[in-house]
Structure formats: C-alpha cells, structure tokens
Design a protein around this motif. Structure first.
Motif, PDB file in Angstrom:
ATOM      1  N   GLU A 230      21.679 167.007  90.948  1.00 27.62           N
ATOM      2  CA  GLU A 230      20.490 167.716  91.401  1.00 27.62           C
ATOM      3  C   GLU A 230      20.247 168.978  90.562  1.00 27.62           C
ATOM      4  OE1 GLU A 230      20.129 168.293  95.695  1.00 27.62           O
ATOM      5  OE2 GLU A 230      19.432 170.318  95.262  1.00 27.62           O
ATOM      6  N   ALA A 231      21.322 169.739  90.337  1.00 28.85           N
ATOM      7  CA  ALA A 231      21.163 170.998  89.603  1.00 28.85           C
ATOM      8  C   ALA A 231      20.752 170.745  88.157  1.00 28.85           C
ATOM      9  CB  ALA A 231      22.465 171.793  89.658  1.00 28.85           C
ATOM     10  N   VAL A 232      21.424 169.811  87.510  1.00 33.94           N
ATOM     11  CA  VAL A 232      21.164 169.575  86.086  1.00 33.94           C
ATOM     12  C   VAL A 232      19.767 169.011  85.874  1.00 33.94           C
ATOM     13  CG1 VAL A 232      21.814 168.159  84.115  1.00 33.94           C
ATOM     14  CG2 VAL A 232      23.569 169.339  85.440  1.00 33.94           C
ATOM     15  N   TRP A 233      19.423 167.978  86.622  1.00 35.59           N
ATOM     16  CA  TRP A 233      18.113 167.362  86.400  1.00 35.59           C
ATOM     17  C   TRP A 233      16.991 168.239  86.933  1.00 35.59           C
ATOM     18  CZ3 TRP A 233      17.876 163.793  82.856  1.00 35.59           C
ATOM     19  CH2 TRP A 233      19.041 163.080  82.552  1.00 35.59           C
ATOM     20  N   GLY A 234      17.288 169.030  87.951  1.00 36.35           N
ATOM     21  CA  GLY A 234      16.305 170.005  88.417  1.00 36.35           C
ATOM     22  C   GLY A 234      15.988 171.012  87.326  1.00 36.35           C
ATOM     23  N   MET A 235      17.042 171.514  86.673  1.00 31.12           N
ATOM     24  CA  MET A 235      16.847 172.459  85.575  1.00 31.12           C
ATOM     25  C   MET A 235      16.078 171.805  84.430  1.00 31.12           C
ATOM     26  SD  MET A 235      17.830 175.592  85.764  1.00 31.12           S
ATOM     27  CE  MET A 235      18.897 176.716  86.633  1.00 31.12           C
ATOM     28  N   LEU A 236      16.408 170.553  84.172  1.00 33.09           N
ATOM     29  CA  LEU A 236      15.708 169.862  83.092  1.00 33.09           C
ATOM     30  C   LEU A 236      14.224 169.679  83.448  1.00 33.09           C
ATOM     31  CD1 LEU A 236      16.784 168.951  80.371  1.00 33.09           C
ATOM     32  CD2 LEU A 236      16.856 166.623  81.241  1.00 33.09           C
ATOM     33  N   ALA A 237      13.969 169.461  84.722  1.00 33.11           N
ATOM     34  CA  ALA A 237      12.571 169.346  85.150  1.00 33.11           C
ATOM     35  C   ALA A 237      11.836 170.674  84.928  1.00 33.11           C
ATOM     36  CB  ALA A 237      12.501 168.950  86.630  1.00 33.11           C
ATOM     37  N   PHE A 238      12.527 171.780  85.243  1.00 37.06           N
ATOM     38  CA  PHE A 238      11.949 173.098  84.971  1.00 37.06           C
ATOM     39  C   PHE A 238      11.629 173.258  83.494  1.00 37.06           C
ATOM     40  CE2 PHE A 238      13.523 175.261  88.942  1.00 37.06           C
ATOM     41  CZ  PHE A 238      12.277 175.711  89.303  1.00 37.06           C
ATOM     42  N   ALA A 239      12.546 172.749  82.656  1.00 35.35           N
ATOM     43  CA  ALA A 239      12.362 172.890  81.214  1.00 35.35           C
ATOM     44  C   ALA A 239      11.263 171.962  80.700  1.00 35.35           C
ATOM     45  CB  ALA A 239      13.680 172.613  80.485  1.00 35.35           C
ATOM     46  N   THR A 240      10.983 170.889  81.449  1.00 38.19           N
ATOM     47  CA  THR A 240      10.012 169.898  80.977  1.00 38.19           C
ATOM     48  C   THR A 240       8.582 170.409  81.075  1.00 38.19           C
ATOM     49  OG1 THR A 240      11.503 168.164  81.719  1.00 38.19           O
ATOM     50  CG2 THR A 240       9.240 167.526  81.266  1.00 38.19           C
ATOM     51  N   LEU A 241       8.298 171.116  82.146  1.00 40.13           N
ATOM     52  CA  LEU A 241       6.923 171.553  82.385  1.00 40.13           C
ATOM     53  C   LEU A 241       6.357 172.368  81.216  1.00 40.13           C
ATOM     54  CD1 LEU A 241       4.900 171.162  84.668  1.00 40.13           C
ATOM     55  CD2 LEU A 241       5.541 173.410  85.529  1.00 40.13           C
ATOM     56  N   PRO A 242       7.060 173.400  80.741  1.00 38.25           N
ATOM     57  CA  PRO A 242       6.511 174.167  79.606  1.00 38.25           C
ATOM     58  C   PRO A 242       6.340 173.322  78.350  1.00 38.25           C
ATOM     59  CG  PRO A 242       8.414 175.297  80.547  1.00 38.25           C
ATOM     60  CD  PRO A 242       8.331 173.979  81.218  1.00 38.25           C
ATOM     61  N   VAL A 243       7.189 172.307  78.200  1.00 36.77           N
ATOM     62  CA  VAL A 243       7.069 171.459  77.012  1.00 36.77           C
ATOM     63  C   VAL A 243       5.784 170.637  77.076  1.00 36.77           C
ATOM     64  CG1 VAL A 243       8.084 169.488  75.820  1.00 36.77           C
ATOM     65  CG2 VAL A 243       9.530 171.390  76.555  1.00 36.77           C
ATOM     66  N   LEU A 244       5.498 170.111  78.254  1.00 39.44           N
ATOM     67  CA  LEU A 244       4.247 169.355  78.412  1.00 39.44           C
ATOM     68  C   LEU A 244       3.054 170.265  78.125  1.00 39.44           C
ATOM     69  CD1 LEU A 244       4.981 167.261  81.621  1.00 39.44           C
ATOM     70  CD2 LEU A 244       5.035 166.531  79.228  1.00 39.44           C
TER      71      LEU A 244
END
Lengths: 492, 389
Positions: free
Chosen positions: A446-460
């Motif tokens: 949950e923590a790792v993929w949650g963080m990755l999701a946070f990182a994904t938004l600015p990339v999009l």
C-alpha cells in the motif's frame, strides 16, 4: 482535519514532516482563501457614461515592437466612440510610428531615455497632457468601440480612483501554450476579480485600466517595477481611493504563444509580486483595510506554489529510493481524509464558472491551464529564489509575436521528471519482484504503490507541457493580428 | 440548449458532491469510513496480486514449507481437531512486516502454520478488522491468530454519544458489551472477518481473570458479566455470518478462579494460556520452569475437552539456564501434554507491557537456545517432518 493531520503518530521524520505540512497546508489555505474571495463576489451596477468627460488613451511602444500591430491598435483606438484623445508614447526612434499616429488621428509623444520603462513614459506623459481620465492600454490590446461607454459611468463616484475591465485574447487558438495561458486567466478575470472587487481590492492589470488623473497624481504617478500594476493598485487603495472592476470583455489582446515567452512572462510576474510583498505591502499595511490586506497577501503568496510543488515532487522519490517517509500515515487514510475537501473544491470550481466573463467559451475543465501552471513550478521557484537573494531581472514587455524556442531548453524540467519517474518505476518493479523479502512484500504494498501513484500524477501533467515545448520549436508564419478586422470587433 | 445542459450538469455535480461528502462524514463518524474500508480491501487485493506476481518469478516461497498444512488452512472443522502441534509466533515487527517471523523460522528450522497478531478495540483505522495483515499472513501460507483486546477507552464520545464517558466506561464494561452498547464496532469487525472468509483464530479478552492488568479484568467486572460479554460477541459474529472464526478462551492460570470464567463448550473452540518465564526480573516472579508455569495447570486446562494452545511461549535470559528451559519445555511435549495442539513463540524485543524496564524475549541471537530447540522440533513439528521427507 488539522486534528487528524497533526497527530503525533503521523510524524516519522520531524524535519520532513514540517516541510510536508508546509506544502499541504499551503495548498489547503489557497483553496480556503479562494473561497473567502468568492464569498465577496460582486458585480458593479451598470452606470451610463456621462457626456463631457475629457478622456485620453495612452499607448506605449518600445523598440522592436512590430509596426503592423500598432496599425491595428491605433485604428481601433480611433474607432472608440466616446470622444477622446489618443497618445502614442514612443521611444522607438522610428519615424514610421509617428507617421502611423498621424494617420489615425493620434498624438505622437517622443519620450526617449526615461527611466522606469513603460511607467516612466506614462508618468512623463501625464505632465504633458491634461485629460481628467487616462486609459493605459497595452499596444497589443485592441479596444472595442464601446469601451468608454461601459467604463466612465463608474467615475461619477468621486472617490473611485480606477476602473479595471476584464482581459481577453484573440490569439488563444493559435497554440497549446496560448490556449493554456488564456485558460489560466479565466477564473481570475471572472469570479476572482469580482471577489476582489467585493473586498474593495480590485487589482490593476497593466492593461485596460482607466485611471482618474487626480488619483495617479496623488500617489506620485504610476508605480514602477516588475509588478508596476500591483504596486499602483496598492498605493491607490492605501491612499483611500476606491476601485471598480467591470467583468466585461471590452478589448482583446495577445497571450504568449510559445512556451519560452510564457515562462519569461511568468518569471517576471513571480519575481515582481514578491517585490510587492516584501517592499510595498509593509509600507501600506496601516492604511489598507484588512480585507484588502488579505486579498493582497493572497495574490502575493501565489507563486510560493513553486516551492510547495518541489516538496510534493521530491517526497515520493525520497521514499521509494531511501525509505525515508515524512509522515507515517496510511495512503488509504490520506485519501479518505482529503476526499471531502477535494470534492467540495471541485464543486466550487464548477459553481463559480457561472461568473466567467465569456461563459460560452470558458466553461468546463480548463485542463490546459492547469497543466501549464504545474509546468511553471520551476519558473515560480526561480522567481521565489531571485526574490530571496534580491536579484534584479530587467523589465521587458512580453513578446508580442511567438519566439522560436529550443525544445530541450524549455522542456528539460518535465523531461527530467519523466525520466526519473520511469527509472523509479523500473527500480520499484524490479526490486519488489526480485529482492524484497516475501514476508514484507504485501505489508509494504500500500505504501509503495501509493507513493508511486502520487509520483504518477505530476508525470501525467508534465506530458502536455512537453508537447507545448515541442510546438514552440516552430513559429507560425503569420502574425496573430493579421486576421483581425478592426471594423467588426466589439458590440458583443 | 447546450448551455442549459452544461448548467444542469454542473448542478448535478455540485449536488452529488455535496450530498456525497455529507453522507461520507456522517457514515464515517459512526464507524470507519466506507471510503477507507473499501480502500483497505482494494489495497489488500492489490497486495495479494503483487504477491502472486512475485510467485511467478520466484516460485511458491514460504508456503512450500507448509504443504502438510494445506488440509487445515481452509477448514474450520480440521482446525478444531488438529493432529500434532501447530507452531506459531508473534513478532514485534508486526504489523509493519513479517520479516521477524521468517527470521525466527530460519533460526529454529521450521515454518509456522500460525502467526499471532494483537488488535485493540477502538475508532482508529488500525483497530478495524485487519484485512491487509490477515491477507498477507494467509498469502504466505499461515492462519492468523488475532488476540482481540476490548480496550473500551479507545472510542471517542463525540462519535458515539450513547456510550458512557471515557473515565466511567471500564466499570462494568463487559456488561455494557453484553447489552449491545458496542455492537456498532463488533458488527463492523465481524463483517470484515466474514468477508475475509478464511479460518481465523480470535483470542478475545485474554487474561480476563487477572485483577491487575487489563480493564476487562475482575477489578471492573464479575465473571458472570465477562461470560455474558463473550457469548454476546460470539452470537453477533454468528449472526453476521462470521462462522470462519475459531474462539480461543485464554485465562491467566496463575490467578485463582480462572475456571469460573469459562463461557461454555458451545462458545469456545480452543482453550489457551500464556507461559512466559520472567525469571527474577519482576518482584512477583522467580525462575520458573515450563512445567511449573504451565504443566501444573495442564490437567485443569485439558479437562474442558478442547484443544489447548500455549499462546505466549518464551523465557527471558536472566536468572537461570535459558537453553535448558526451552529444552525441558519442548522435549516430549506431545507425550507429556497430548492435548496441546498449538504453541506460539513470543518473539518480542523491548516488551514493556508488564515490567517497568524493557525486556527482550527474542531468541534469534541466542545460539545455545537455538541448539536446544532445533532437535526437539525435528522430532515432532509437522513442518520439520515435511522437510525431512
């Protein structure tokens, strides 16, 4: 929500938590300040322009600005129906500008070697002229014939120092950057300025502002500097003058068409606005009403967005590569707590669209503007840093015609972000499939993929900015004003 | 027409968002929010998926050592009457990671079919049914044993105005549980357990006869009240469809009258107790062997006719020979205590629950202890029998 956020159990790295709190609560406070502003939203009552006012239009030209643009603007000034005088404040040393003025019945004022750029010329021209009311028009702004008829009526209150109208553009369809830059202004010129007007703090925009001469004289003339318009507004308000905002499109001008020009404009503004906060606002603090003060503070801290965005961007990567976590709150919990705020914020975003100046074209999700704002964070950050070290940047008018930009020079922050993101995704997948112990895999999921999701938004969000930079490599072959027909504008 | 459509759309969006967020806040004040609950399930489903993907690259992993347990893992009936002794552990790395459990397994050469976790009652998200943790334990091949502690003081009065104020709540708290005052919490947890679906042990209100430790003890409640609370909780679970729960009744056998807290054969699946040797560290304690702590009470524990669990098993290092303590406890455990069918290591670093100073129950680094445990387990632990084959 503060009760939830500041739980001791959430703090895992005190310093990082403080930074994250700063970023998070800055974001929340922007949303709340926006609502406070909207709460005061007001529209002035229509007032008919009385006859007999003596009115002037000030138009400034600087070396390098295209003659053909002035042809359109001077032509349109000539067609403004309320009786007025037009002055061209010129330091181009180009005989053709004087000739153009004569052709369209404008007075040519040769003002060479004055300090203070545009404002310097305006202040000198004030000494040479005597009209009671002065419209300062940017040369790219083509006024509609009814301009003064919609504005002058508000001056029947003798305490009104200036009347500002909305800004709109005629070239926004010419590129992604232009469209995005225009979209960013929709909410400001609609509900935003109407809210400021309600708080008694409508802001001078640099273009399309009509001043009472006595008001300008009382503060020693038009303000000077990168944010000369804001400075002028603060001084007028501090001197007790009232302001009126008319949420109507009465002229159309140019918005930057290429990313480089847009970034330069934003750098100028962010640097300038900080100057106002640090230098101008403390002086005016006692003479402004608290609502005006709050409004100016809101405007003055807008570009702090650059700093908080950096914090948001860095934290997921810090966690994914080193395991450092500023806050030990669960991802699902974070979503659960912030969802209501986001929902209300979204609802209000759509609700206030009822007050946009041009509802038929401006309503909807203005995603280009949002992506462009986020792409600007390095520019805002640079503006913030320059303000902190008090570095000066020169006052230059925003480019009127698209400038050819180098792709990498404009896009490298976004490209760097995308590259770091892709490497991180590969790293996360690789390590979790091959080296993370089985016994800790699921519990850290949950923590790792949650963080990755946070990182994904600015990339999009960064992808459209890359596209804008790509488009800026090429310059359209025609000038934006070529297709403007001065005889048919206005009267909407 | 288009403008009107857009306006309608905006009105619907705003209305929906407002009603939705209002509904969210009212629901989430009565229990844990539906968003968080759904996100929890989503998160654990994703974790399961990730674990399965890992299996594609690296094979079955830990569960390969638990093949013999396949017949038990999904059968409540078989877990009520197991053959042999089911080993397990609680490790202080939980709930963050199961790494400590696996490290202990490696050091003593076995794979645990059971993993114990401790959960308190209350409003916080980590006091919900632990769907993520239970799923993670299940995915690596084991069955969770949840020690479920009714800390009534963890509920906030502004969310639950019907329950007594915090400082008055523990007094006859078990009677309040029995009367249904806490069903708002019990039912949500039970539904979570039912949704989890696989067998799970629940050791509710352990050491209920210890007058010093927990608020659900005799200083606040009578044995009649505790039994009523127990039966009420079990009945709620059954009503909510959580028939996958095995009920573990776990008194503190060093205090008298513990037998009088027994809720009855229909409400209990397992009988358990702790067997921790504190040695001379606490003034109420001295170096006691496993036989002294547990063996003397075994006949009474076995007399209920249920399988017996040693729920907290361990010895500190100070005050005696620790390796001997473990050897004496584990050698011939199957013949000496034939009704003992589960034994859970208490693998906790920095335990401060009973004593004032922190004590270390970990044995991973104590090679003398490990040398004593390994041969004992190899004679009777099912995982080790599988490994030998």
């Amino acid at each position: 929500m503060a009760d939830w956020w500041f739980r001791a159990s959430h703090v895992s790295q005190p310093f990082l938590f403080a930074l994250l709190s700063l970023a998070f609560w800055y974001g929340i406070s922007r949303v709340v300040l926006g609502w406070i502003n909207y709460a005061a939203m007001a529209k002035p009552v229509d007032r008919e322009a009385p006859t007999g006012y003596r009115v002037a239009i000030f138009l400034t030209s600087t070396p390098g600005e295209p003659l053909s643009m002035f042809e359109k603007t001077l032509d349109a000034c000539n067609r403004v129906s309320y009786p007025h005088a037009t002055y061209l404040l010129d330091d181009t040393r180009d005989e053709r500008f004087a000739e153009l003025s004569r052709r369209f019945g404008a007075t040519h004022l040769e003002l060479i070697g004055l300090p203070g750029a545009k404002a310097g010329k305006i202040n000198h021209a004030l000494e040479l002229t005597s009209e009671e009311f002065v419209l300062v028009l940017d040369p790219d702004h083509i006024p509609f014939p009814e301009f003064f008829d919609r504005v002058l009526g508000h001056f029947d209150d003798s305490e009104v120092g200036f009347v500002q109208v909305a800004q709109a553009y005629y070239n926004q369809s010419r590129s992604f950057t232009a469209r995005g830059a225009a979209e960013q202004t929709y909410a400001f010129y609609g509900p935003g300025q109407m809210g400021l007007h309600g708080h008694g703090a409508a802001v001078v925009i640099g273009a399309n502002c009509t001043f009472r001469r006595a008001a300008l004289i009382s503060i020693g003339g038009h303000g000077v500097g990168l944010a000369e318009d804001l400075v002028t507004a603060i001084r007028l308000h501090a001197a007790g003058w009232k302001s009126v905002y008319v949420p109507e499109v009465l002229s159309r001008g140019l918005v930057p068409e290429d990313l480089g020009s847009f970034f330069r404009q934003q750098l100028k503004w962010s640097r300038g606005v900080y100057e106002v906060v640090f230098a101008e606002l403390p002086r005016a603090i006692s003479s402004l009403r608290w609502r005006q003060l709050l409004s100016y503070l809101t405007i003055g801290t807008y570009y702090f967005f650059g700093v908080t965005t950096l914090i948001y961007l860095v934290f997921p990567y810090l966690y994914l590569w080193t395991g450092y976590q500023p806050a030990s709150m669960r991802f699902t919990e974070f979503i659960g707590e912030t969802a209501p705020v986001a929902a209300i914020g979204l609802a209000i975003y759509f609700y206030v669209q009822r007050w946009l100046c041009d509802r038929s074209t401006e309503t909807g999700v203005n995603w280009r503007g949002i992506t462009l704002k986020l792409a600007c964070w390095p520019v805002f950050l640079a503006g913030t840093m320059l303000a902190i070290v008090r570095a000066e940047i020169p006052y230059l008018p925003t480019a009127k015609q698209a400038v050819k930009g180098r792709f990498l020079k404009l896009a490298w922050p976004s490209l760097l972000l995308i590259a770091v993101y892709l490497v991180t995704v590969a790293h996360v997948i690789g390590s979790r499939m091959l080296s993370t112990p089985e016994a800790s895999l699921e519990l850290s999921s949950e923590a790792v993929w949650g963080m990755l999701a946070f990182a994904t938004l600015p990339v999009l969000i960064a992808c459209p900015a890359v596209y804008a930079a790509w488009q800026s490599r090429l310059v359209p072959s025609t000038a934006p004003w070529d297709s403007v027909d001065v005889s048919s504008i206005g009267g909407q | 027409m288009r403008t009107r459509n857009r306006l309608m759309l905006i009105v619907i969006v705003i209305g929906g968002a407002l009603i939705g967020s209002l509904a969210l806040t009212t629901i989430s004040s009565s229990s844990e929010g539906p968003v968080t609950g759904a996100m929890d399930r989503l998160g654990s489903a994703f974790g399961s998926f990730e674990h399965a993907m890992r299996g594609r690259f690296q094979g079955p992993g830990r569960s390969a050592g638990l093949k013999w347990f396949d017949g038990y893992r999904n059968s409540v009936e078989r877990l009520k009457r197991p053959d042999g002794v089911l080993l397990g552990a609680f490790d202080s790395g939980i709930p963050g990671t199961l790494d400590g459990v696996v490290a202990l397994e490696h050091s003593i050469g076995t794979t645990f079919p059971l993993v114990q976790i401790y959960m308190a009652w209350g409003d916080r998200p980590d006091e919900d049914f632990p769907v993520g943790l239970a799923t993670a334990i299940s995915d690596v091949g084991s069955v969770p044993v949840v020690t479920w502690e009714p800390w009534l003081s963890d509920f906030a009065n502004d969310k639950h105005p019907q329950i007594p104020l915090r400082d008055q709540r523990d007094r006859h708290g078990m009677a309040a549980v029995a009367s249904g005052e806490y069903d708002f919490y019990i039912d949500v947890w039970a539904l979570g357990a039912a949704r989890f679906g696989k067998p799970i042990f629940v050791r509710f209100g352990h050491e209920m006869n210890d007058p010093y430790r927990y608020p659900w003890g005799p200083q606040n409640n009578t044995n009649i009240e505790f039994i009523a609370a127990w039966k009420h909780v079990v009945d709620r679970f059954r009503r909510d469809g959580a028939n996958n729960v095995l009920w573990v009744w776990s008194p503190h056998v060093a205090y008298r009258y513990w037998e009088t807290y027994y809720p009855g054969n229909d409400y209990v699946d397992w009988v358990a107790t702790g067997a921790l040797n504190f040695g001379p560290i606490a003034q109420w304690s001295s170096w006691w062997s496993f036989q002294e702590i547990f063996g003397q009470k075994y006949p009474a524990l076995a007399s209920f006719g249920k399988p017996v669990m040693v729920a907290e098993f361990g010895s500190l290092a100070v005050g005696g020979n620790r390796a001997t303590w473990y050897r004496d406890a584990l050698d011939n455990i199957t013949s000496k205590y034939p009704q003992v069918h589960a034994l859970l290591f208490f693998n906790v670093k920095n335990d401060q629950t009973v004593t004032y100073q922190k004590v270390d129950w970990k044995i991973d680094g104590d090679s003398a202890v490990l040398r004593a445990i390994r041969p004992a387990l190899s004679r009777w632990a099912p995982s080790n029998q599988q490994a030998v084959r």
